[in-house]
Structure formats: structure tokens, C-alpha cells
Design a protein around this motif. Structure first.
Motif, short mmCIF file in Angstrom:
data_model
loop_
_atom_site.label_atom_id
_atom_site.label_comp_id
_atom_site.label_asym_id
_atom_site.label_seq_id
_atom_site.Cartn_x
_atom_site.Cartn_y
_atom_site.Cartn_z
N PHE A 87 0.75 -1.33 0.22
CA PHE A 87 0.14 -0.03 -0.01
C PHE A 87 0.79 1.23 0.01
O PHE A 87 0.40 2.17 -0.53
N ARG A 88 1.98 1.24 0.71
CA ARG A 88 3.12 2.22 0.51
C ARG A 88 3.45 2.64 -0.78
O ARG A 88 3.49 3.96 -1.26
N SER A 89 4.00 1.54 -1.43
CA SER A 89 4.55 1.62 -2.89
C SER A 89 3.28 2.43 -3.71
O SER A 89 3.80 2.96 -4.84
N LEU A 90 2.13 2.14 -3.19
CA LEU A 90 0.98 2.72 -4.29
C LEU A 90 0.91 4.18 -3.82
O LEU A 90 0.02 4.73 -4.86
N GLY A 91 1.55 4.51 -2.89
CA GLY A 91 1.32 6.07 -2.91
C GLY A 91 0.69 6.32 -1.66
O GLY A 91 0.40 7.63 -1.32
N LEU A 92 0.07 5.53 -0.78
CA LEU A 92 -0.77 5.85 0.43
C LEU A 92 0.66 6.44 1.66
O LEU A 92 1.65 5.62 1.50
N SER A 93 0.03 6.89 2.36
CA SER A 93 0.89 7.44 3.48
C SER A 93 1.10 6.24 4.46
O SER A 93 0.28 5.10 4.48
N ASP A 94 2.24 6.28 5.30
CA ASP A 94 2.35 5.40 6.15
C ASP A 94 1.21 4.95 7.13
O ASP A 94 1.18 3.87 7.62
N TRP A 95 0.55 6.06 7.47
CA TRP A 95 -0.64 6.07 8.54
C TRP A 95 -1.64 5.11 7.76
O TRP A 95 -2.38 4.20 8.18
N MET A 96 -1.92 5.39 6.49
CA MET A 96 -3.08 4.56 5.70
C MET A 96 -2.68 3.28 5.52
O MET A 96 -3.41 2.23 5.80
N ALA A 97 -1.18 3.09 5.22
CA ALA A 97 -0.88 1.67 5.11
C ALA A 97 -1.01 0.72 6.43
O ALA A 97 -1.26 -0.31 6.50
#
Length: 468
Positions: free
Chosen positions: A55-65
């Protein structure tokens, strides 16, 4: 400065938030190019899948991941891998995907991240076909947005309309609505359209089902009531967007793509990224399909036989076509001491919510339902779907059996087929063949399965001509 992560995302009260977005808050690219097409194999296929994506590599923030990990979502699904980067980049999206592939998170996650940059007014509007699905989508957004003060409004039938109109004026971040109720509120009070003036993200979820249910005029009414000034310019060539202007992006999610859905897409979407997950309208490989040819009066006993092989802790959905049949099957199963509940359009909204809640929490292990539950209801670990009555079209069949075989788990779908169902014999046989599912000999050899209803039998005409 509000950051993309942590509890501070929506912490400020609405009255203290900015009334105009900063230039840097506009996540859209300065240019929009021609449509991109992303094709991804269906669940279980290996070719072309990126198993290393996070999820992080897709551009989501650390919090969202981190939220995803906490909710038991260790890695993105195919539809999430394709849609999340496109939505974060400000692209319109059309996603045609099998059921049970994680479509909700594919748009909810990037919308929540974009919302963090501009948490003022109604940021996102989600249109969906049924009350149950609207409530479920709102729950998903709340779970994914946990830790942030997300304000939402659910606009559905069966609930006080005046209270819902007031909720719209309270500037929630998210509105999830059925098109009929929202269109009705806008018709009663056209001034409510001003509440939707700043919508940045518009989602048409289960678009094909909204069309099937006859909601195309209501969907168009809602979209036409929204300002056209924040639509991206039309045109096939590269378009330059104004850097300091807020544009609305539209995301359409559907399991099938009939002509009416294409018509909506052409009218309201601008150069969308088109995502194809597997084959449109095809069942997931995780569902084992089985067809039983029966007479109508044999259905009760056949149902009893199908259910008795399952353990008491396994979840089962039995689909029927009418409210009367729903009541009759539920009475039968109550007599057999199954923990049974029903779901159909004759129930009040409170009763319908209680049925879904009880089924999800294992108060009941059998849900008997009409097609009001056939789309989008996501109850985990449904072991068996029984089509007690065959629906009158393959699209409804696809969405019914999609209640099992979800989130990587296998499931079984059993369909009782009678000679009263001959109108769908041809399409059903073809669907089974396309999905490598066994076709009963009685179905394969039936005359109604050899030609599509309404087709001209040219072979018969040739024989008659030869006899003259």
C-alpha cells in the motif's frame, strides 16, 4: 499544517477550516492525457501480477498503510494496485472487476488520503444501488478512516428524509447515498445541490446494478444537479488544467459493462483510466458452481439435502425471487431448526439492518433473501450460496454467487434449475461453459439452450424450403 497521517487529519472544526483550497492542495496533474487501459488477470492468476506491491508503494501514507495492516489487509489486491495510483494522480477511473476483489478499498483509501489535504465541506459523494450497500460502504469508510474525525451522512430510503436533508447541510466529508433518495431530496429542495458544489470525488459504485434497478434517470438527475464548472474539460487530446482550480474526478466501479453504463461513462467521465480485472461478468475461480435440475415441488427437499452436509457454524445464503417465496423458505428452515433470518423489500429498514447484523455476528447462520442482498453485501466466510430460484438474467446470477468465494476464500454456489427457467437456459449454459463449470446433460441438450431467445432459427427455414 495538516499532515497525511495520524489523528490530526480532520481534527479542526469546519468553521476554522479554509474556505478556498491552496494551490498545492490540488492533487491533479497539470495535464490530462488520453485514456489509459490497465488489464490485470483475475484472482489467482500469476501472469503480470506484482506480488511485491505494498500500500505504501502505491502512494498511500504510512498511516493509511498501517490502517490496512490493522484491518487484516497485508497487501493490495489487483484492483487496488491498479486504481489507487490512478485516483491519487487525479485521474477519472472505470474499473470493471469481479465481485469480492476489494473494490471498496480501491476507491475509499485514496479518497481518504486526498481528503486529508482539504477536509472542508462534502468532499466525496458515493452513489450505490441499495440501502444495505450504502450502510456497508459507510462502515468501510469509517473503519479505514479510523483515527481521523471523519464526518459522514448516509442518504437512503426508509429513513426520515428531513433529517437527511439537515445532515447534508452540516457539511459532512462523505455522503453515501442511494440515487432514488438523493434525487428525491434534490427535487424537493433544489437548494440542497449547493451542498454538493465542492465535491472533489464522485463514485458510482455497482453502476450496472443501479441501471438494472431502473435508477439511470435518478443518477443522471443527481449528477446534472452538481455544478459543471468543476468538471475537467472534454476532448481526446492532452488537456491543460488550471493549477489553482479544483476539479471533480469520477470513479465508476462495475462488475459488468452494459451499454447503459457505457453511456453514463461517456457523458460524465473525462479520459478515464480503464481498469479490467479478469473478464467482465465472469465468476471468480474461487467459486465452485453446481447446477441441480429439479421440479418446482422438489426444491424444499433438495434444499434440505444441500444444507444438511454443512456444519452449524458455516454461513449460508439462500436466494429466492419473491417476498412470498422468501417467507416460505424461511418457515421451512425454521422448522428444521436452522438459525434463519430473512431479507427482502417488504421489511422495514430497521428489520433489514438487524438481519444483516445478526447474520454477520453469527446470531443466524442462514440468510434467505431476494436480490436486495444480491449486490455488494460483504459478509465474510459465506460457505454456500443456494439459488433456490434461478434469477431471470445472468448479471443477477453473477452477483448472487459473488457473495461467496471472497477475500481469497473458496465457496460453493448451487443453483436449482427448472423448466420454468428456459428463458435463461442459453445464456446460463454459455456462462457455465465460459467459467469451465459443469453443465448438466438435461440443460445442454434442451432446445432452449441451443439458441438465444428471439433468435431466428435459420436451419429450420432451410429444411422447410428444401421440402417445397
Amino acid at each position: 499544517m495538516v499532515e497525511e497521517g495520524g489523528i490530526a487529519l480532520f481534527a479542526r472544526p469546519p468553521s476554522k477550516l479554509k474556505t478556498r483550497p491552496r494551490k498545492e492542495d490540488n492533487a491533479l496533474p497539470k495535464t490530462v492525457t488520453r485514456p489509459a487501459v490497465v488489464s490485470v488477470p483475475p484472482s489467482g492468476a500469476k501472469a503480470g501480477e506484482d506480488d511485491t506491491a505494498t500500500f505504501r508503494s502505491l502512494g498511500l501514507s504510512d498511516w493509511m498503510a498501517g490502517v490496512c495492516r490493522g484491518l487484516g489487509m497485508p497487501s493490495p489486491t489487483a484492483v487496488q494496485r491498479a486504481c489507487i495510483p490512478a485516483i491519487l494522480a487525479g485521474r477519472d477511473v472505470i474499473a470493471v472487476s469481479q465481485t469480492g476483489t476489494g473494490k471498496t478499498a480501491a476507491f475509499a483509501l485514496p479518497i481518504l488520503q486526498l481528503l486529508a489535504r482539504d477536509p472542508f465541506g462534502v468532499f466525496a459523494l458515493v452513489l450505490t444501488p441499495t440501502r444495505e450497500l450504502a450502510l456497508q460502504l459507510a462502515d468501510h469508510f469509517r473503519a479505514l478512516g479510523s483515527g481521523g474525525a471523519l464526518r459522514d451522512a448516509v442518504i437512503i430510503g426508509g429513513v426520515d428524509g428531513q433529517a437527511q436533508a439537515r445532515a447534508l447541510t452540516q457539511r459532512p466529508h462523505l455522503v453515501v447515498a442511494t440515487p432514488g433518495r438523493l434525487a428525491g431530496l434534490l427535487a424537493q429542495d433544489p437548494g440542497l445541490a449547493a451542498c454538493l458544489a465542492r465535491v472533489r470525488c464522485l463514485v458510482l459504485d455497482e453502476a450496472d446494478r443501479m441501471i438494472d434497478l431502473g435508477f439511470e434517470p435518478q443518477v443522471m438527475g443527481v449528477l446534472d444537479a452538481m455544478p459543471s464548472t468543476n468538471l475537467k474539460p472534454e476532448g481526446e487530446e492532452e488537456v491543460v488544467l488550471e493549477a489553482d482550480r479544483v476539479y471533480r474526478t469520477t470513479y465508476m466501479f462495475s462488475a459488468t459493462m452494459p451499454l447503459a453504463v457505457e453511456r453514463l461513462a461517456r457523458r460524465y467521465l473525462r479520459r478515464p483510466t480503464v481498469v479490467n480485472i479478469g473478464t467482465a461478468g465472469k465468476a471468480t475461480d474461487l467459486v465452485t458452481q453446481r447446477v441441480v435440475m429439479v421440479k418446482e415441488n422438489e426444491k424444499p427437499h433438495t434444499l434440505e439435502q444441500e444444507l444438511e452436509v454443512l456444519s452449524d457454524d458455516q454461513r449460508i445464503i439462500v436466494f429466492v425471487n419473491t417476498k412470498r417465496q422468501c417467507d416460505a423458505v424461511a418457515r421451512q428452515l425454521d422448522g428444521l431448526e436452522y438459525r434463519c433470518t430473512l431479507l427482502h423489500g417488504g421489511k422495514t429498514q430497521d428489520q433489514r439492518e438487524e438481519s444483516i447484523k445478526g447474520f454477520r455476528e453469527d446470531k443466524y447462520n442462514v440468510l434467505v433473501a431476494t436480490d436486495v442482498a444480491g449486490r455488494g453485501i460483504d459478509v465474510p466466510n459465506v460457505a454456500l450460496v443456494v439459488n433456490y430460484d434461478m434469477p431471470n438474467n445472468i448479471e443477477a446470477y453473477t452477483h448472487r454467487i459473488g457473495r461467496t468465494g471472497r477475500a481469497g476464500r473458496k465457496g460453493i454456489a448451487v443453483t436449482f434449475l427448472t423448466l420454468s427457467d428456459t428463458e435463461v437456459f442459453y445464456d446460463f449454459k454459455k456462462f457455465l461453459e465460459d467459467n469451465n463449470a459443469p453443465v448438466p446433460a438435461a440443460l445442454a441438450s434442451h432446445e432452449a439452450a441451443k439458441a438465444k431467445p428471439g433468435a431466428v432459427d435459420t436451419r429450420r427455414s432451410a429444411v422447410q424450403y428444401a421440402k417445397k
